[in-house]
Design an enzyme around this catalytic site. Structure first.
Site, short mmCIF file in Angstrom:
data_model
loop_
_atom_site.label_atom_id
_atom_site.label_comp_id
_atom_site.label_asym_id
_atom_site.label_seq_id
_atom_site.Cartn_x
_atom_site.Cartn_y
_atom_site.Cartn_z
CE LYS A 83 36.96 45.01 28.51
NZ LYS A 83 37.11 45.27 27.04
CB ILE A 84 36.75 40.59 35.48
CG1 ILE A 84 37.50 41.55 36.42
CG2 ILE A 84 36.82 39.16 35.98
CD1 ILE A 84 38.87 41.11 36.82
#
Length: 215
Positions: A83-84
């Site tokens: 997740k970014i």
């Protein structure tokens, strides 16, 4: 539409997997902190329990740190998705990670433009936050509908995860809007099977059967 469980609690995940309806798991730093354990110790167990994608989030703010963390997380298991956050540093990290074959889930999406940028950078998934947008007077479902239409019109391969699900209606509306996935808390998943008429009908069936058996 697939269903993911939004939690870092191993027992919740184990129970949901046994029900046979969960296709993946999403986590975030807040959920991980609630477990009061080292997340890197929890993550391998989650990945073993779930056949599908398991999202684990980076906490660095610069692209170099994000990429380094992403590589470490991706090395934990083949089904880890990194997740970014949707920032310029995040977009740069997503582009580099896509080139390395590391799947990403761009999070904290609240606008069509943010989702479009993430898709163009090569994100595997984007996560619009329905509940948080509703909290400030917006419409999470309207955003979701716009994203589904946009991605279909331009044939973007990035999949949409309806996130920040607060209640059963969010799940229903996300499915009708055409989201690829909804990720929801354990409590909302448990509520989805319930309806007063189902419970009343079951009670009546059992009562009638007992009455017949006593004759």
């Amino acid at each position: 539409m697939k269903l993911f469980l939004d939690t870092a609690n191993v027992e919740e995940i184990r129970e949901a997997v046994q029900w046979g309806v969960i296709d993946g798991v999403t986590t975030n730093p807040t959920l991980a902190a609630r477990e009061k354990k080292d997340f890197l110790e929890i993550l391998p167990e989650i990945c073993r329990l779930v056949d599908g994608p398991v999202s684990a989030e980076v906490i660095s703010e610069d692209w170099q740190g994000m990429v380094e963390e992403a590589r470490q997380l991706a090395a934990v298991a083949d089904n880890v998705v990194v997740k970014i956050p949707v920032t310029w540093a995040g977009m740069q990290a997503v582009k580099l990670l896509a080139g390395e074959g590391i799947e990403t889930n761009v999070t904290l999406v609240f606008t069509v433009n943010q989702a479009l940028l993430a898709a163009r950078a090569g994100a595997t998934y984007v996560s619009p936050f329905l509940g948080r947008l509703d909290d400030i007077g917006g419409s999470g479902i309207a955003l979701l509908e716009d994203l589904v239409a946009l991605f279909k019109q331009h044939q973007l391969p990035t999949r949409i995860i309806a996130a920040s699900i607060r209640h059963q209606e969010h799940v229903t509306r996300a499915a009708l809007a055409g989201a690829s996935i909804a990720t929801l808390p354990h409590r909302v998943l448990k509520q989805m099977v319930k309806h007063p008429l189902t419970e009343r009908g079951l009670e009546q069936f059992l009562a009638d059967w007992r009455q017949l058996s006593e004759q």
